[in-house]
Design a protein around this motif. Structure first.
Motif, PDB file in Angstrom:
ATOM      1  N   LEU A 114       0.829  -1.205   0.000  1.00 42.84           N
ATOM      2  CA  LEU A 114       0.000   0.000   0.000  1.00 42.84           C
ATOM      3  C   LEU A 114       0.863   1.255   0.000  1.00 42.84           C
ATOM      4  O   LEU A 114       0.601   2.209  -0.755  1.00 42.84           O
ATOM      5  CB  LEU A 114      -0.925  -0.010   1.215  1.00 42.84           C
ATOM      6  N   LEU A 115       1.898   1.270   0.828  1.00 41.57           N
ATOM      7  CA  LEU A 115       2.764   2.448   0.938  1.00 41.57           C
ATOM      8  C   LEU A 115       3.481   2.728  -0.380  1.00 41.57           C
ATOM      9  O   LEU A 115       3.416   3.844  -0.921  1.00 41.57           O
ATOM     10  CB  LEU A 115       3.781   2.235   2.057  1.00 41.57           C
ATOM     11  N   LEU A 116       4.175   1.718  -0.920  1.00 43.52           N
ATOM     12  CA  LEU A 116       4.953   1.937  -2.133  1.00 43.52           C
ATOM     13  C   LEU A 116       4.053   2.156  -3.340  1.00 43.52           C
ATOM     14  O   LEU A 116       4.331   3.022  -4.184  1.00 43.52           O
ATOM     15  CB  LEU A 116       5.882   0.742  -2.382  1.00 43.52           C
ATOM     16  N   GLY A 117       2.975   1.394  -3.436  1.00 49.25           N
ATOM     17  CA  GLY A 117       2.079   1.556  -4.570  1.00 49.25           C
ATOM     18  C   GLY A 117       1.439   2.930  -4.606  1.00 49.25           C
ATOM     19  O   GLY A 117       1.427   3.603  -5.651  1.00 49.25           O
ATOM     20  N   ALA A 118       0.920   3.377  -3.459  1.00 47.48           N
ATOM     21  CA  ALA A 118       0.274   4.692  -3.412  1.00 47.48           C
ATOM     22  C   ALA A 118       1.291   5.807  -3.604  1.00 47.48           C
ATOM     23  O   ALA A 118       1.044   6.787  -4.332  1.00 47.48           O
ATOM     24  CB  ALA A 118      -0.452   4.861  -2.081  1.00 47.48           C
ATOM     25  N   ALA A 119       2.462   5.681  -2.975  1.00 46.07           N
ATOM     26  CA  ALA A 119       3.462   6.748  -3.059  1.00 46.07           C
ATOM     27  C   ALA A 119       3.980   6.911  -4.487  1.00 46.07           C
ATOM     28  O   ALA A 119       4.064   8.041  -5.001  1.00 46.07           O
ATOM     29  CB  ALA A 119       4.622   6.449  -2.112  1.00 46.07           C
ATOM     30  N   PHE A 120       4.322   5.817  -5.146  1.00 50.83           N
ATOM     31  CA  PHE A 120       4.844   5.922  -6.508  1.00 50.83           C
ATOM     32  C   PHE A 120       3.755   6.327  -7.499  1.00 50.83           C
ATOM     33  O   PHE A 120       4.082   6.847  -8.578  1.00 50.83           O
ATOM     34  CB  PHE A 120       5.480   4.599  -6.933  1.00 50.83           C
ATOM     35  N   SER A 121       2.495   6.101  -7.176  1.00 52.81           N
ATOM     36  CA  SER A 121       1.413   6.541  -8.057  1.00 52.81           C
ATOM     37  C   SER A 121       1.125   8.028  -7.896  1.00 52.81           C
ATOM     38  O   SER A 121       0.866   8.732  -8.879  1.00 52.81           O
ATOM     39  CB  SER A 121       0.136   5.736  -7.773  1.00 52.81           C
ATOM     40  N   VAL A 122       1.163   8.506  -6.651  1.00 52.31           N
ATOM     41  CA  VAL A 122       0.779   9.892  -6.362  1.00 52.31           C
ATOM     42  C   VAL A 122       1.941  10.855  -6.527  1.00 52.31           C
ATOM     43  O   VAL A 122       1.753  12.020  -6.917  1.00 52.31           O
ATOM     44  CB  VAL A 122       0.198   9.977  -4.936  1.00 52.31           C
ATOM     45  N   LEU A 123       3.172  10.406  -6.244  1.00 53.22           N
ATOM     46  CA  LEU A 123       4.325  11.307  -6.251  1.00 53.22           C
ATOM     47  C   LEU A 123       4.527  12.028  -7.594  1.00 53.22           C
ATOM     48  O   LEU A 123       4.781  13.247  -7.598  1.00 53.22           O
ATOM     49  CB  LEU A 123       5.584  10.540  -5.857  1.00 53.22           C
ATOM     50  N   PRO A 124       4.437  11.363  -8.746  1.00 55.62           N
ATOM     51  CA  PRO A 124       4.597  12.111 -10.001  1.00 55.62           C
ATOM     52  C   PRO A 124       3.568  13.219 -10.176  1.00 55.62           C
ATOM     53  O   PRO A 124       3.907  14.329 -10.615  1.00 55.62           O
ATOM     54  CB  PRO A 124       4.439  11.021 -11.073  1.00 55.62           C
ATOM     55  N   ILE A 125       2.315  12.949  -9.800  1.00 58.03           N
ATOM     56  CA  ILE A 125       1.271  13.964  -9.910  1.00 58.03           C
ATOM     57  C   ILE A 125       1.557  15.123  -8.954  1.00 58.03           C
ATOM     58  O   ILE A 125       1.401  16.300  -9.299  1.00 58.03           O
ATOM     59  CB  ILE A 125      -0.106  13.344  -9.619  1.00 58.03           C
ATOM     60  N   ALA A 126       2.007  14.791  -7.736  1.00 55.92           N
ATOM     61  CA  ALA A 126       2.324  15.831  -6.756  1.00 55.92           C
ATOM     62  C   ALA A 126       3.483  16.702  -7.231  1.00 55.92           C
ATOM     63  O   ALA A 126       3.466  17.929  -7.031  1.00 55.92           O
ATOM     64  CB  ALA A 126       2.665  15.183  -5.412  1.00 55.92           C
ATOM     65  N   LEU A 127       4.477  16.111  -7.878  1.00 53.83           N
ATOM     66  CA  LEU A 127       5.598  16.900  -8.386  1.00 53.83           C
ATOM     67  C   LEU A 127       5.142  17.861  -9.486  1.00 53.83           C
ATOM     68  O   LEU A 127       5.572  19.023  -9.522  1.00 53.83           O
ATOM     69  CB  LEU A 127       6.685  15.967  -8.921  1.00 53.83           C
ATOM     70  N   VAL A 128       4.272  17.377 -10.369  1.00 51.59           N
ATOM     71  CA  VAL A 128       3.767  18.240 -11.448  1.00 51.59           C
ATOM     72  C   VAL A 128       2.927  19.369 -10.871  1.00 51.59           C
ATOM     73  O   VAL A 128       3.057  20.538 -11.281  1.00 51.59           O
ATOM     74  CB  VAL A 128       2.964  17.400 -12.456  1.00 51.59           C
ATOM     75  N   LEU A 129       2.060  19.073  -9.910  1.00 53.73           N
ATOM     76  CA  LEU A 129       1.229  20.107  -9.297  1.00 53.73           C
ATOM     77  C   LEU A 129       2.091  21.128  -8.557  1.00 53.73           C
ATOM     78  O   LEU A 129       1.822  22.342  -8.617  1.00 53.73           O
ATOM     79  CB  LEU A 129       0.222  19.469  -8.339  1.00 53.73           C
ATOM     80  N   ARG A 130       3.095  20.660  -7.861  1.00 57.50           N
ATOM     81  CA  ARG A 130       3.963  21.588  -7.133  1.00 57.50           C
ATOM     82  C   ARG A 130       4.690  22.515  -8.101  1.00 57.50           C
ATOM     83  O   ARG A 130       4.819  23.725  -7.851  1.00 57.50           O
ATOM     84  CB  ARG A 130       4.980  20.804  -6.289  1.00 57.50           C
ATOM     85  N   ALA A 131       5.169  21.973  -9.208  1.00 56.89           N
ATOM     86  CA  ALA A 131       5.853  22.804 -10.194  1.00 56.89           C
ATOM     87  C   ALA A 131       4.903  23.808 -10.828  1.00 56.89           C
ATOM     88  O   ALA A 131       5.277  24.965 -11.075  1.00 56.89           O
ATOM     89  CB  ALA A 131       6.479  21.902 -11.268  1.00 56.89           C
ATOM     90  N   SER A 132       3.673  23.388 -11.048  1.00 59.19           N
ATOM     91  CA  SER A 132       2.680  24.307 -11.629  1.00 59.19           C
ATOM     92  C   SER A 132       2.365  25.438 -10.668  1.00 59.19           C
ATOM     93  O   SER A 132       2.260  26.606 -11.076  1.00 59.19           O
ATOM     94  CB  SER A 132       1.412  23.547 -11.993  1.00 59.19           C
TER      95      SER A 132
END
Length: 270
Positions: free
Chosen positions: A246-264
């Motif tokens: 759960l930890l690795l699956g959710a983190a690796f799924s959400v982290l790319p989206i979070a990085l894009v949102l943070r950059a935006s």
């Protein structure tokens, strides 16, 4: 005096009956007479069978060991990439120091070997098991019932597909960020440039989900294959695997989206 039915002049003594052949001795190379296996051609078959058993045992160990090595790498990799979200400057500094280390290229080659070896050996074992089992009448039924048990059984059936998706992601990821390594201080910029493509962003998210599915079944399976799963620790290992999945699956799924949102958000700030 001659006995009836015996040639004239031959003694009438009756020869003792020959001892019955021992089928166990005749089939045991440790007790069988010298030359039996050689003469019958069974020595080569016995040696081939022993080599086959040793090879199967090596595969049975290499699959879970390579899998657990990759899990350890994913945990460390997640910690490093998460730093890009929490402290971009610190992330660039860590990346720059890491890329100067002489042991990094050999380590990357070893990880690449594990990434290729793990699915290849799993496919070979699956094909061997299917050949030994033969045709199965009707769909296979899992002994796990309900809830996460059913989800783990489903993840096991989907393991070839999630593994194939991870291999596709690996090829894309290496082409984007490792075949042409970013310059010092430009690691995060290169990652965000890769994630700017909707295809790449979707692939990164799906790869995270595939990691979770793979671990949901594979973590417990690896401990079972290595003989570490016992009645006393079975539940602890099972729930540790579920939490890690759960930890690795959710983190690796959400982290790319979070990085894009943070950059935006950062680009839109005055």
């Amino acid at each position: 005096m001659t006995s009836p039915g015996s040639p004239a002049g031959s003694p009438a003594a009756v020869s003792p009956a020959a001892p019955a052949a021992n089928p166990i001795a005749a089939s045991d190379p440790d007790t069988a007479p010298q030359g039996l296996f050689r003469d019958s051609g069974l020595a080569g078959l016995a040696a081939a069978a022993e080599v086959g058993v040793q090879g199967a045992s090596a595969v049975a160990w290499l699959i879970p060991i390579s899998g657990l090595v990759l899990v350890l790498f994913l945990v460390v990799h997640l910690a490093g990439v998460s730093l890009a979200l929490l402290d971009p400057t610190g992330f660039e500094q860590v990346a720059e120091v890491l890329h100067r280390q002489p042991w990094l290229p050999p380590l990357e080659l070893a990880l690449a070997a594990a990434l290729l070896l793990h699915p290849l050996l799993a496919l070979l074992r699956s094909a061997s098991n299917r050949q030994a089992r033969g045709a199965v009448a009707g769909p296979q039924r899992s002994r796990r019932d309900g809830g996460l048990e059913a989800a783990a059984a489903l993840a096991g059936r989907w393991a070839p597909w999630s593994g194939a998706l991870l291999l596709v992601f690996l090829v894309v990821h290496l082409a984007q960020l490792r075949l042409h390594r970013p310059a010092a201080g430009a690691e995060l910029e290169a990652l965000l440039a890769a994630l700017a493509s909707p295809f790449s962003l979707g692939l990164y998210g799906l790869a995270g989900a595939a990691v979770g599915l793979h671990l949901l079944q594979g973590y417990e399976s690896a401990h079972r294959s290595l003989g570490w799963l016992e009645p006393g620790n079975r539940e602890r290992i099972r729930w540790a695997g579920r939490a890690l999945a759960l930890l690795l699956g959710a983190a690796f799924s959400v982290l790319p989206i979070a990085l894009v949102l943070r950059a935006s958000l950062a680009a839109g700030m005055p």
